[in-house]
Structure formats: C-alpha cells, structure tokens
Design an enzyme around this catalytic site. Structure first.
Site, PDB file in Angstrom:
ATOM      1  N   LEU A 137       1.651   9.184  -1.445  1.00 18.35           N
ATOM      2  CA  LEU A 137       0.796   9.089  -2.632  1.00 18.35           C
ATOM      3  C   LEU A 137       0.127   7.717  -2.720  1.00 18.35           C
ATOM      4  O   LEU A 137      -1.080   7.602  -2.871  1.00 18.35           O
ATOM      5  CB  LEU A 137       1.621   9.312  -3.916  1.00 18.35           C
ATOM      6  N   GLY A 143      -1.137   2.172  -6.591  1.00 15.78           N
ATOM      7  CA  GLY A 143      -0.348   3.405  -6.700  1.00 15.78           C
ATOM      8  C   GLY A 143      -0.370   3.986  -8.100  1.00 15.78           C
ATOM      9  O   GLY A 143      -0.069   5.159  -8.293  1.00 15.78           O
ATOM     10  N   ARG A 279      39.363 -11.593 -11.751  1.00  9.43           N
ATOM     11  CA  ARG A 279      39.010 -13.011 -11.612  1.00  9.43           C
ATOM     12  C   ARG A 279      39.577 -13.813 -12.786  1.00  9.43           C
ATOM     13  O   ARG A 279      39.478 -13.382 -13.935  1.00  9.43           O
ATOM     14  CB  ARG A 279      37.480 -13.139 -11.586  1.00  9.43           C
ATOM     15  N   GLN A 348      25.909 -11.842 -12.831  1.00  8.23           N
ATOM     16  CA  GLN A 348      26.349 -12.988 -13.638  1.00  8.23           C
ATOM     17  C   GLN A 348      27.873 -12.970 -13.811  1.00  8.23           C
ATOM     18  O   GLN A 348      28.531 -14.004 -13.731  1.00  8.23           O
ATOM     19  CB  GLN A 348      25.638 -12.946 -15.000  1.00  8.23           C
ATOM     20  N   GLY A 351      29.676 -14.480 -11.000  1.00  6.49           N
ATOM     21  CA  GLY A 351      29.428 -15.884 -10.678  1.00  6.49           C
ATOM     22  C   GLY A 351      28.664 -15.988  -9.361  1.00  6.49           C
ATOM     23  O   GLY A 351      27.900 -15.076  -9.008  1.00  6.49           O
ATOM     24  N   GLY A 352      28.895 -17.049  -8.621  1.00  4.32           N
ATOM     25  CA  GLY A 352      28.181 -17.261  -7.357  1.00  4.32           C
ATOM     26  C   GLY A 352      28.401 -16.143  -6.352  1.00  4.32           C
ATOM     27  O   GLY A 352      27.532 -15.857  -5.515  1.00  4.32           O
ATOM     28  N   GLU A 375       7.670   6.404  -8.925  1.00  2.00           N
ATOM     29  CA  GLU A 375       7.517   7.423  -9.982  1.00  2.00           C
ATOM     30  C   GLU A 375       7.015   6.816 -11.287  1.00  2.00           C
ATOM     31  O   GLU A 375       7.411   7.225 -12.378  1.00  2.00           O
ATOM     32  CB  GLU A 375       8.847   8.164 -10.234  1.00  2.00           C
ATOM     33  N   SER A 378       7.048   0.623 -15.179  1.00  2.31           N
ATOM     34  CA  SER A 378       7.439   0.514 -16.591  1.00  2.31           C
ATOM     35  C   SER A 378       6.200   0.408 -17.480  1.00  2.31           C
ATOM     36  O   SER A 378       6.155   0.981 -18.578  1.00  2.31           O
ATOM     37  CB  SER A 378       8.321  -0.721 -16.801  1.00  2.31           C
TER      38      SER A 378
HETATM   39  C1  LIG Z   1      11.131   0.805  -2.508  1.00  5.22           C
HETATM   40  C2  LIG Z   1       9.874   1.541  -2.788  1.00  5.22           C
HETATM   41  C3  LIG Z   1       9.737   2.833  -2.285  1.00  5.22           C
HETATM   42  C4  LIG Z   1       8.530   3.522  -2.492  1.00  5.22           C
HETATM   43  N1  LIG Z   1       8.380   4.759  -1.929  1.00  5.22           N
HETATM   44  C5  LIG Z   1       7.181   5.390  -2.059  1.00  5.22           C
HETATM   45  C6  LIG Z   1       6.957   6.654  -1.400  1.00  5.22           C
HETATM   46  O1  LIG Z   1       7.840   7.208  -0.724  1.00  5.22           O
HETATM   47  N2  LIG Z   1       5.745   7.242  -1.521  1.00  5.22           N
HETATM   48  C7  LIG Z   1       4.727   6.678  -2.244  1.00  5.22           C
HETATM   49  O2  LIG Z   1       3.652   7.261  -2.302  1.00  5.22           O
HETATM   50  N3  LIG Z   1       4.898   5.474  -2.872  1.00  5.22           N
HETATM   51  C8  LIG Z   1       6.099   4.833  -2.802  1.00  5.22           C
HETATM   52  N4  LIG Z   1       6.296   3.621  -3.428  1.00  5.22           N
HETATM   53  C9  LIG Z   1       5.170   2.996  -4.110  1.00  5.22           C
HETATM   54  C10 LIG Z   1       5.250   3.033  -5.629  1.00  5.22           C
HETATM   55  O3  LIG Z   1       5.083   4.355  -6.080  1.00  5.22           O
HETATM   56  C11 LIG Z   1       4.159   2.082  -6.142  1.00  5.22           C
HETATM   57  O4  LIG Z   1       4.603   0.760  -5.876  1.00  5.22           O
HETATM   58  C12 LIG Z   1       3.878   2.268  -7.604  1.00  5.22           C
HETATM   59  O5  LIG Z   1       3.245   3.499  -7.847  1.00  5.22           O
HETATM   60  C13 LIG Z   1       2.953   1.153  -8.152  1.00  5.22           C
HETATM   61  O6  LIG Z   1       1.805   1.014  -7.391  1.00  5.22           O
HETATM   62  P1  LIG Z   1       1.387  -0.448  -6.831  1.00  5.22           P
HETATM   63  O7  LIG Z   1       2.592  -1.079  -6.232  1.00  5.22           O
HETATM   64  O8  LIG Z   1       0.186  -0.266  -5.993  1.00  5.22           O
HETATM   65  O9  LIG Z   1       1.027  -1.267  -8.141  1.00  5.22           O
HETATM   66  P2  LIG Z   1      -0.364  -1.233  -8.933  1.00  5.22           P
HETATM   67  O10 LIG Z   1      -0.716   0.151  -9.273  1.00  5.22           O
HETATM   68  O11 LIG Z   1      -1.348  -2.065  -8.201  1.00  5.22           O
HETATM   69  O12 LIG Z   1       0.062  -2.012 -10.256  1.00  5.22           O
HETATM   70  C14 LIG Z   1       0.290  -3.437 -10.273  1.00  5.22           C
HETATM   71  C15 LIG Z   1       0.778  -3.827 -11.672  1.00  5.22           C
HETATM   72  O13 LIG Z   1      -0.228  -3.477 -12.652  1.00  5.22           O
HETATM   73  C16 LIG Z   1       0.364  -2.653 -13.642  1.00  5.22           C
HETATM   74  N5  LIG Z   1      -0.612  -1.688 -14.143  1.00  5.22           N
HETATM   75  C17 LIG Z   1      -1.380  -0.811 -13.429  1.00  5.22           C
HETATM   76  N6  LIG Z   1      -2.106  -0.052 -14.257  1.00  5.22           N
HETATM   77  C18 LIG Z   1      -1.811  -0.461 -15.514  1.00  5.22           C
HETATM   78  C19 LIG Z   1      -2.243  -0.070 -16.831  1.00  5.22           C
HETATM   79  N7  LIG Z   1      -3.124   0.926 -17.017  1.00  5.22           N
HETATM   80  N8  LIG Z   1      -1.716  -0.705 -17.905  1.00  5.22           N
HETATM   81  C20 LIG Z   1      -0.813  -1.712 -17.733  1.00  5.22           C
HETATM   82  N9  LIG Z   1      -0.370  -2.131 -16.531  1.00  5.22           N
HETATM   83  C21 LIG Z   1      -0.861  -1.513 -15.438  1.00  5.22           C
HETATM   84  C22 LIG Z   1       1.513  -1.961 -12.943  1.00  5.22           C
HETATM   85  O14 LIG Z   1       2.446  -1.455 -13.882  1.00  5.22           O
HETATM   86  C23 LIG Z   1       2.058  -3.076 -12.082  1.00  5.22           C
HETATM   87  O15 LIG Z   1       2.869  -3.919 -12.873  1.00  5.22           O
HETATM   88  C24 LIG Z   1       7.487   2.915  -3.252  1.00  5.22           C
HETATM   89  C25 LIG Z   1       7.657   1.647  -3.784  1.00  5.22           C
HETATM   90  C26 LIG Z   1       8.826   0.953  -3.565  1.00  5.22           C
HETATM   91  C27 LIG Z   1       8.968  -0.431  -4.132  1.00  5.22           C
END
Ligand SMILES: Cc1cc2nc3c(=O)[nH]c(=O)nc-3n(C[C@H](O)[C@H](O)[C@H](O)COP(=O)(O)OP(=O)(O)OC[C@H]3O[C@@H](n4cnc5c(N)ncnc54)[C@H](O)[C@@H]3O)c2cc1C
Length: 395
Positions: A137, A143, A279, A348, A351-352, A375, A378
């Site tokens: 995706l 993303g 501990r 925390q 500790g270390g 998915e 936040s």
């Molecule tokens: C360990 C790991 C495994 C993953 N596995 C997969 C996978 O298998 N397949 C896959 O497709 N993806 C995967 N992902 C990707 C993940 O889904 C994306 O990182 C996520 O959707 C966010 O996209 P981005 O990192 O491009 O951040 P961006 O979309 O560029 O966002 C950057 C920041 O801007 C904020 N932001 C964006 N839009 C808004 C808004 N409208 N209002 C306020 N804030 C906003 C976001 O919340 C974030 O803090 C994985 C990520 C990780 C870390």
C-alpha cells in the site's frame, strides 16, 4: 511475581470470553511461550526472517483464523482472531504480523470481495502457510494519503499493467501473494484506486532491501512494479472499487494491529512486574516504591482500557456490523499508544538494564512505536475520531 500479576488481571481479560475462547488463549499462549519466544532475540540478532517459527503455525490453525473452514481455514469468530493476534504479538511482532496481514488484509478481503476462482486459488494456500501475503500500500511519497496513490494500472489487452514503487513492505521477500493497490485513473483520486492480487514472481517485479533500525528480522522491502502485467481475473472487486475493498480490509487490519498492541502492552507490563518483584534498592524490592507502583498501575490501566476497546470492536464485527471505522480508530489509537507508553515505563522500571542487550524490553519500544504507523498513524486516527465527533464524517 509474574504469575501473580497474570492471575490478578486474567479475570478482567477473560471475563466475557466464552470457554472456547479462553481455551484458545491458553493454547496459543502456551504454544507461543514454548515454541516462539525462546528464538525471537536470536532471529533479531541474526537479522533473519523467522520462517521456521512461522512454519509451526498451520498445525494449530493459526495461519487461517479469518479464513472460512470451507477453504481450509480455522475461522470461528472475530474475537477469537483478536485473542490469537494478541497472544502471538505478546511474544513476537513478526509472527503476529504474518497472521494479521494474511488474514485481515488478504484473507478477509478475498473472502468478502473475491470471485470463486480467487477464493479457491488463494485462501487454502494462505491457511496452510503454503503462501504468505504482503500488503503493498505505502509509497515513497506517503502512506497516509492513499487517494494520492502514484502507482498506476494501465489498461492492456486482457488485464492491467502496474508501474510504481511500494515501500516498508513486510514479508515481501517470502510472500506468495501481493495484495496491491494502484490507480487506474489518478485524476479520480480514491475513485481510481483498484485492488489487485499479484503473484510476486511476475515479470517486472523487483524486491529490494529497505533498511530499518528495528525489526531487522522482518526484512522489510521496497517493491518495484515495472510494467507488471496482471490479468483481469486478478482484480479484487471492481476496477476503481479499491477504496471500499480497502475500507473493510483496514477495519479488520486496524482490529488485528490493535489486538497485537494489547499483547505487546501486556508483555511490557509483565516484564515490569517481574523485575520490580525481584530487583532491590535501599534494602527493599523496587516494587514497594510508590513511584514504581504508579507506573505499574498506569500500565495496567492502559492495557485493560485498550483490551476493552479491542474486544468490543471484535464483538461488533461478530454481530455482523460491516463497517466500524470509528470503533476501529478508537481501538487502534488507544492500543498502539498504550503499547509504546508501556514499553517506555517498563524500560524505566528496569533502570539501565532496560536498554541493555540482556533484557527483551528495550527491543519492544521501537517495535511498539512501529505499530503507531501501520494501519493508520495516531494523527490519522485522531483526525477521523474528531471528524466523527463533529459530524463531519459518517460511518
Ligand atoms: C515496521 C513497519 C511495517 C510496515 N509494513 C507495511 C506493509 O507491510 N505494507 C505497507 O503498505 N506499509 C507498511 N508500513 C508503512 C506504514 O503503513 C506507513 O508508515 C504509514 O501508513 C504512514 O505513512 P508514511 O510513513 O509515509 O507517513 P506520511 O503519510 O508521510 O506521514 C508523515 C506524518 O504526517 C502525519 N500526517 C499525514 N497526514 C496527516 C493529516 N491529514 N493530519 C495530520 N497529520 C498527518 C502522519 O500522521 C505522520 O506523523 C509499515 C511501516 C512500519 C514502520
């Protein structure tokens, strides 16, 4: 101390689970502690994808908990699926992720929107573990804003030609199925997005490394689609109908990720209580200090609040509610932030040693943080929850 804590909160956790669901929890917990947990740190150190651990899942039906029995799965109900994700994630992020991607994103979508031929081709293979799935995706440009997808699907005779790049793709190098979204018409934004079931061995696909600071055992990948021809019969749903497919898939994806976060939050809590009960400082157990007790209390509150939201969402799905986006956002937001904060508090308490290689808890922090992105971040969930509250968005 660890078992005392488990006993104290088990009544809450299991209160309204059926005897069958409690049995599933006990069985999966026992299996996960015996067969998976002892190997996780080693796989992470060796940066090795845990294929041999994943291979242990099908015998217990753990690879197909959302796949109907008619297609070789072990589907019983959505709450049971959540309990499985929770218990697997309590010991390993990657193994739990395999189950959640295969079932929430691929399996559920194929069960709901797939043709008979698609169900027969993919569902039994997913349930038996003959084929792992990846969800493709996220793109380098972002993303969160999926409607702004750059990957295109161009019409060709008998199918579609996919071009573009996906990043952060979990399990990609080991997957036998890619659940891919691409746009058939970028001007139409979300109305152009289409879901495809793609064979990763197709000509034009290259899978490159996507180096991470955490989850080195997951081997996340960058996947390039360079004019990959996908036949019409591999379109999932309708061309341009990818958003409704994704919507339902993301509800279930958020549910399984939230359940995994509950498992991680629980693990952090257990590690903290175990350590605090052993501990000593100033001649007494650190668990007798009020400031340590406050952290433990907050960890219990976060874990149980998140679990209640997750189980409620599971029950709504079991009651046949098709879309529950608000409840999915609530569960995902609360559970993922609970997992991260519990990891911080548990470190925390240690500790270390919390950041030493000797203790598991340090590893859990970045793994929990990663679940605040997958998915839906936040920020996205806060935005959705506020829009529902303000009446700007409807279920
Ligand atoms: C360990 C790991 C495994 C993953 N596995 C997969 C996978 O298998 N397949 C896959 O497709 N993806 C995967 N992902 C990707 C993940 O889904 C994306 O990182 C996520 O959707 C966010 O996209 P981005 O990192 O491009 O951040 P961006 O979309 O560029 O966002 C950057 C920041 O801007 C904020 N932001 C964006 N839009 C808004 C808004 N409208 N209002 C306020 N804030 C906003 C976001 O919340 C974030 O803090 C994985 C990520 C990780 C870390």
């Amino acid at each position: 101390m660890l078992s005392a804590m488990v006993a104290a909160t088990a009544r809450m956790a299991d209160f309204d689970l059926s005897p069958e669901q409690r049995l599933v929890r006990e069985t999966v917990r026992d299996f996960a502690e015996r067969e998976i947990l002892p190997h996780v740190e080693r796989c992470e150190r060796e940066e090795r994808y845990p294929l041999e651990l994943i291979a242990k899942l099908p015998a217990l039906g753990l690879l197909g908990p959302m796949i109907p029995a008619a297609y070789g799965g072990s589907f019983s109900d959505v709450v049971t699926y959540g309990v499985i994700c929770e218990e697997l994630a309590r010991v390993d992020w990657v193994v739990a992720s395999v189950v959640s991607v295969a079932n929430s994103l691929a399996g559920s979508s194929i069960s709901k929107h797939g043709t008979d031929a698609q169900k027969e081709r993919w569902l039994p293979a997913l349930a038996k573990g003959e084929c792992l799935a990846s969800a493709c995706l996220t793109e380098p440009g972002g993303g969160t804003d999926l409607a702004n997808m750059q990957t295109t699907a161009e019409r060709v005779d008998g199918g579609w030609k996919l071009s573009g790049t996906k990043v952060f793709i979990s399990h990609a190098a080991y997957a036998g199925l890619f659940f891919v979204v691409a746009s058939v018409d970028r001007a139409k934004r979300h109305k152009g997005v289409t879901a495809f079931l793609v064979d990763p061995a197709s000509e034009g696909i290259t899978i490159g490394a996507f180096p991470m600071r955490t989850l080195k055992r997951d081997n996340l990948a960058e996947v390039h689609f360079d004019g990959v021809v996908v036949p019409d019969e591999n379109v999932l749903g309708e061309p341009g109908g990818g958003f409704p497919v994704l919507g339902a898939a993301l509800d279930m994806g958020r549910y399984s990720v939230a359940a995994r976060c509950v498992g991680q939050a629980q693990r952090c809590l257990e590690l903290a209580t175990g350590y605090a009960g052993e501990r000593e400082a100033f001649g007494q157990k650190i668990g007798e200090f009020q400031m340590i007790q406050q952290k433990i209390a907050d960890m219990v509150v976060r874990t149980e609040s998140a679990r209640a939201l997750v189980y409620r969402l599971g029950r709504m799905k079991d009651a046949g509610i098709g879309r529950a986006s608000l409840e999915a956002s609530l569960a995902k937001l609360v559970a993922s932030e609970a997992a991260t904060q519990n990891a911080l508090d548990s470190i925390q308490v240690h500790g270390g040693y919390g950041v030493s290689g000797e203790y598991e808890v340090g590893r859990l922090l970045l793994e929990a943080k990663a679940l605040e992105f997958g998915e839906g971040t936040s920020e996205l969930h806060r935005k959705l929850i506020a829009e529902y509250a303000l009446g700007l968005r409807k279920q």
